[in-house]
Design a protein around this motif. Structure first.
Motif, PDB file in Angstrom:
ATOM      1  N   TYR A  27      -4.059  -3.568 -18.888  1.00 36.48           N
ATOM      2  CA  TYR A  27      -2.643  -3.292 -19.111  1.00 36.48           C
ATOM      3  C   TYR A  27      -2.395  -1.794 -19.276  1.00 36.48           C
ATOM      4  CZ  TYR A  27      -1.560  -8.226 -19.563  1.00 36.48           C
ATOM      5  OH  TYR A  27      -1.382  -9.559 -19.301  1.00 36.48           O
ATOM      6  N   ALA A  28      -1.277  -1.324 -18.727  1.00 37.93           N
ATOM      7  CA  ALA A  28      -0.968   0.099 -18.773  1.00 37.93           C
ATOM      8  C   ALA A  28       0.441   0.295 -19.303  1.00 37.93           C
ATOM      9  CB  ALA A  28      -1.069   0.688 -17.369  1.00 37.93           C
ATOM     10  N   VAL A  29       0.692   1.440 -19.891  1.00 39.08           N
ATOM     11  CA  VAL A  29       2.035   1.786 -20.368  1.00 39.08           C
ATOM     12  C   VAL A  29       2.640   2.817 -19.415  1.00 39.08           C
ATOM     13  CG1 VAL A  29       1.522   1.231 -22.763  1.00 39.08           C
ATOM     14  CG2 VAL A  29       1.135   3.567 -21.927  1.00 39.08           C
ATOM     15  N   ASP A  30       3.927   3.064 -19.579  1.00 37.12           N
ATOM     16  CA  ASP A  30       4.664   3.940 -18.657  1.00 37.12           C
ATOM     17  C   ASP A  30       4.013   5.313 -18.486  1.00 37.12           C
ATOM     18  OD1 ASP A  30       6.476   2.018 -18.155  1.00 37.12           O
ATOM     19  OD2 ASP A  30       8.152   2.941 -19.220  1.00 37.12           O
ATOM     20  N   GLU A  31       3.417   5.797 -19.553  1.00 36.36           N
ATOM     21  CA  GLU A  31       2.860   7.158 -19.545  1.00 36.36           C
ATOM     22  C   GLU A  31       1.481   7.222 -18.881  1.00 36.36           C
ATOM     23  OE1 GLU A  31       4.091   5.584 -22.220  1.00 36.36           O
ATOM     24  OE2 GLU A  31       6.021   6.609 -22.153  1.00 36.36           O
ATOM     25  N   ASP A  32       0.861   6.084 -18.639  1.00 40.08           N
ATOM     26  CA  ASP A  32      -0.511   6.115 -18.096  1.00 40.08           C
ATOM     27  C   ASP A  32      -0.533   6.724 -16.702  1.00 40.08           C
ATOM     28  OD1 ASP A  32      -1.969   5.185 -20.247  1.00 40.08           O
ATOM     29  OD2 ASP A  32      -1.606   3.074 -19.750  1.00 40.08           O
ATOM     30  N   LEU A  33      -1.604   7.503 -16.452  1.00 46.39           N
ATOM     31  CA  LEU A  33      -1.746   8.201 -15.180  1.00 46.39           C
ATOM     32  C   LEU A  33      -2.336   7.288 -14.113  1.00 46.39           C
ATOM     33  CD1 LEU A  33      -3.149  11.614 -16.507  1.00 46.39           C
ATOM     34  CD2 LEU A  33      -0.788  11.020 -15.862  1.00 46.39           C
ATOM     35  N   ILE A  34      -1.864   7.464 -12.894  1.00 46.11           N
ATOM     36  CA  ILE A  34      -2.382   6.710 -11.754  1.00 46.11           C
ATOM     37  C   ILE A  34      -3.196   7.664 -10.888  1.00 46.11           C
ATOM     38  CG2 ILE A  34      -1.732   5.434  -9.677  1.00 46.11           C
ATOM     39  CD1 ILE A  34       0.772   4.500 -11.184  1.00 46.11           C
ATOM     40  N   LYS A  35      -4.392   7.239 -10.484  1.00 50.37           N
ATOM     41  CA  LYS A  35      -5.257   8.085  -9.655  1.00 50.37           C
ATOM     42  C   LYS A  35      -5.357   7.487  -8.245  1.00 50.37           C
ATOM     43  CE  LYS A  35      -8.985   7.459 -11.979  1.00 50.37           C
ATOM     44  NZ  LYS A  35      -8.425   6.316 -12.748  1.00 50.37           N
ATOM     45  N   GLU A  36      -5.771   8.343  -7.305  1.00 48.89           N
ATOM     46  CA  GLU A  36      -6.046   7.876  -5.951  1.00 48.89           C
ATOM     47  C   GLU A  36      -6.937   6.637  -6.010  1.00 48.89           C
ATOM     48  OE1 GLU A  36      -3.983   8.949  -3.330  1.00 48.89           O
ATOM     49  OE2 GLU A  36      -5.856   8.783  -2.191  1.00 48.89           O
ATOM     50  N   HIS A  37      -6.669   5.657  -5.143  1.00 50.39           N
ATOM     51  CA  HIS A  37      -7.477   4.448  -4.995  1.00 50.39           C
ATOM     52  C   HIS A  37      -7.361   3.455  -6.152  1.00 50.39           C
ATOM     53  CE1 HIS A  37      -9.030   6.491  -1.554  1.00 50.39           C
ATOM     54  NE2 HIS A  37      -9.569   7.448  -2.300  1.00 50.39           N
ATOM     55  N   ASP A  38      -6.477   3.751  -7.116  1.00 51.29           N
ATOM     56  CA  ASP A  38      -6.274   2.780  -8.192  1.00 51.29           C
ATOM     57  C   ASP A  38      -5.617   1.512  -7.631  1.00 51.29           C
ATOM     58  OD1 ASP A  38      -7.388   4.204 -10.219  1.00 51.29           O
ATOM     59  OD2 ASP A  38      -5.503   4.831 -11.152  1.00 51.29           O
ATOM     60  N   THR A  39      -5.911   0.399  -8.304  1.00 51.84           N
ATOM     61  CA  THR A  39      -5.214  -0.850  -8.003  1.00 51.84           C
ATOM     62  C   THR A  39      -4.254  -1.146  -9.145  1.00 51.84           C
ATOM     63  OG1 THR A  39      -7.079  -1.709  -6.758  1.00 51.84           O
ATOM     64  CG2 THR A  39      -5.473  -3.323  -7.578  1.00 51.84           C
TER      65      THR A  39
ATOM     66  N   ILE B   1       0.856  -1.186   0.000  1.00 51.96           N
ATOM     67  CA  ILE B   1       0.000   0.000   0.000  1.00 51.96           C
ATOM     68  C   ILE B   1       0.892   1.236   0.000  1.00 51.96           C
ATOM     69  CG2 ILE B   1      -1.863   1.238   1.201  1.00 51.96           C
ATOM     70  CD1 ILE B   1      -2.730  -1.555   0.491  1.00 51.96           C
ATOM     71  N   LEU B   2       0.666   2.131  -0.939  1.00 50.04           N
ATOM     72  CA  LEU B   2       1.420   3.393  -0.966  1.00 50.04           C
ATOM     73  C   LEU B   2       0.485   4.522  -0.551  1.00 50.04           C
ATOM     74  CD1 LEU B   2       3.503   3.187  -4.281  1.00 50.04           C
ATOM     75  CD2 LEU B   2       4.161   2.505  -1.954  1.00 50.04           C
ATOM     76  N   ASP B   3       0.956   5.372   0.378  1.00 48.91           N
ATOM     77  CA  ASP B   3       0.100   6.449   0.891  1.00 48.91           C
ATOM     78  C   ASP B   3      -0.244   7.478  -0.182  1.00 48.91           C
ATOM     79  OD1 ASP B   3       0.053   5.328   3.320  1.00 48.91           O
ATOM     80  OD2 ASP B   3       1.768   6.461   4.108  1.00 48.91           O
ATOM     81  N   HIS B   4       0.771   7.773  -1.017  1.00 50.85           N
ATOM     82  CA  HIS B   4       0.531   8.795  -2.032  1.00 50.85           C
ATOM     83  C   HIS B   4       0.639   8.181  -3.418  1.00 50.85           C
ATOM     84  CE1 HIS B   4       0.464  11.905   0.962  1.00 50.85           C
ATOM     85  NE2 HIS B   4       1.545  11.347   1.519  1.00 50.85           N
ATOM     86  N   ALA B   5      -0.324   8.443  -4.242  1.00 50.95           N
ATOM     87  CA  ALA B   5      -0.312   7.900  -5.596  1.00 50.95           C
ATOM     88  C   ALA B   5       0.755   8.577  -6.437  1.00 50.95           C
ATOM     89  CB  ALA B   5      -1.685   8.097  -6.239  1.00 50.95           C
ATOM     90  N   PRO B   6       1.668   7.773  -7.022  1.00 49.78           N
ATOM     91  CA  PRO B   6       2.609   8.371  -7.977  1.00 49.78           C
ATOM     92  C   PRO B   6       1.808   8.845  -9.188  1.00 49.78           C
ATOM     93  CG  PRO B   6       3.219   6.104  -7.392  1.00 49.78           C
ATOM     94  CD  PRO B   6       1.825   6.322  -6.918  1.00 49.78           C
TER      95      PRO B   6
END
Lengths: 156, 77, 156, 77
Positions: D55-67, D20-25
């Motif tokens: 599937y995601a690529v390096d550039e894809d954005l990560i949002k809060e609560h994403d798995t 679990i990471l506290d802050h989403a990269p």
């Protein structure tokens, strides 16, 4: 009786049983071909089918197909059962099971088997439609046997 | 004496599962000739023949007590 | 639950049940691929296997393979089940069943499915040998994903 | 907060099923960087990544609560 690898039978066919005839520790792939009775062929509705066979010769020809497969794919093991008598829509007419160590061969050998069945195994299908019935001949519609026999490479 | 087995539509047209011939013809070709002239069989060129459960060609010899099968184009599978 | 066309399960797989998911009056051919646990791979003896999966994503990817098949072969119907957990020699790991009106498509579509499973479905196999164990990666040994993801045409 | 799922040998090496990471990269690339520097993950270039089961690529954005899932080369079938 139904432990035979190559069988013509009036009984319903059981996939599990036929697959188990070829499952082996050294084989990682089994392909099966399951031929079922199709309701519509070229727009014409089939009510049911009837299969006849020259049973002892048909079993010999199936086993010859198994031998041909072993020559082409030495690690393959093949089992084929064909049902005869009356079959209804979606009933299973034929099951071919081939096991091989690697999967590509299992597909190729299996497809080879069904093509050969349609060439050399004395089994005949009678279609029953709403407006009539007919024994079907030469499904492949590619050979006419002008000399009254299959070409050498087909029967050898 | 030889036995000639019939299947599929041939069996229905002739109304029998087999024909018994008292004298064995010498070859498959000669048998075809007899079937045409004595029994009125048609389109025998489109049939395969088997002697004792093995496919045979016109030149193959037929012996006493052989079982011959007339094999219409097959449609299994 | 196990009426799903695309399923990851810990239970033993039943061929008949999976074939029945794709049998239809308009289909005359069903091919199946049955992947079993092979005892020897390149001379090395496997004692048993263990499969792990990212279950919800794996089922999504299987169902995407089904969709890809329907795009390539519009009359095909596909069902795939993959077992996870511990499997012994000759146990069934995966069953792919494809029904089509005509047989050639059933072979091609089925082979397409197993190739795609080995590319995009998050399932992992751990080999247990007499002298050790290892999670196996990238069976195809053709792709290295230098960019950390499969190429566009593989995931789209 | 985001969840990072681990499978197969990664799960065994790390000894956990998830992190679990506290802050989403912000992106997958940034997540990879964090995993390398903070947790010592190796060979992440040979892994695929998924965001919420896709599937995601390096550039894809990560949002809060994403798995996020780290997906080693697959070996099913």
């Amino acid at each position: 009786m139904d432990e035979k690898l190559f069988l013509i039978t009036k009984e319903p066919l059981n996939i599990e049983k036929i697959v188990n005839k070829v499952v082996r520790p050294e084989a990682g792939a089994v392909t099966t071909f399951i031929g079922t009775v199709r309701e519509f062929t070229k727009g014409k509705r089939t009510l049911h089918l009837e299969y006849d066979a020259y049973i002892p010769m048909a079993e010999k020809q199936l086993s010859r197909i198994g031998k041909e497969i072993s020559e082409k794919w030495p690690d393959a093991k093949t089992a084929i059962s064909h049902r005869i008598g009356r079959l209804d829509i979606s009933d299973i007419a034929v099951i071919i099971a081939v096991s091989t160590p690697h999967r590509k061969d299992a597909y190729k050998a299996n497809e080879y088997a069904i093509e050969r069945i349609k060439q050399i195994v004395p089994i005949w299908k009678k279609e029953h439609w709403e407006d009539g019935e007919m024994w079907i001949g030469d499904q492949l519609e590619t050979t006419q046997y002008p000399k009254g026999h299959p070409e050498k490479e087909e029967v050898e | 004496m030889i036995t000639v087995l019939l299947f599929a539509h041939l069996q229905e047209v002739v109304g029998k599962e087999k024909i018994i011939l008292d004298h064995a013809p010498t070859t498959v070709r000669e048998l075809k000739h007899q079937l045409q002239t004595r029994f009125g069989f048609e389109k025998l060129d489109q049939m395969m023949f088997a002697i004792n459960e093995e496919y045979a060609v016109d030149e193959d010899l037929i012996k006493e007590h052989d079982t011959i099968a007339i094999i219409p184009p097959v449609s299994g599978g």
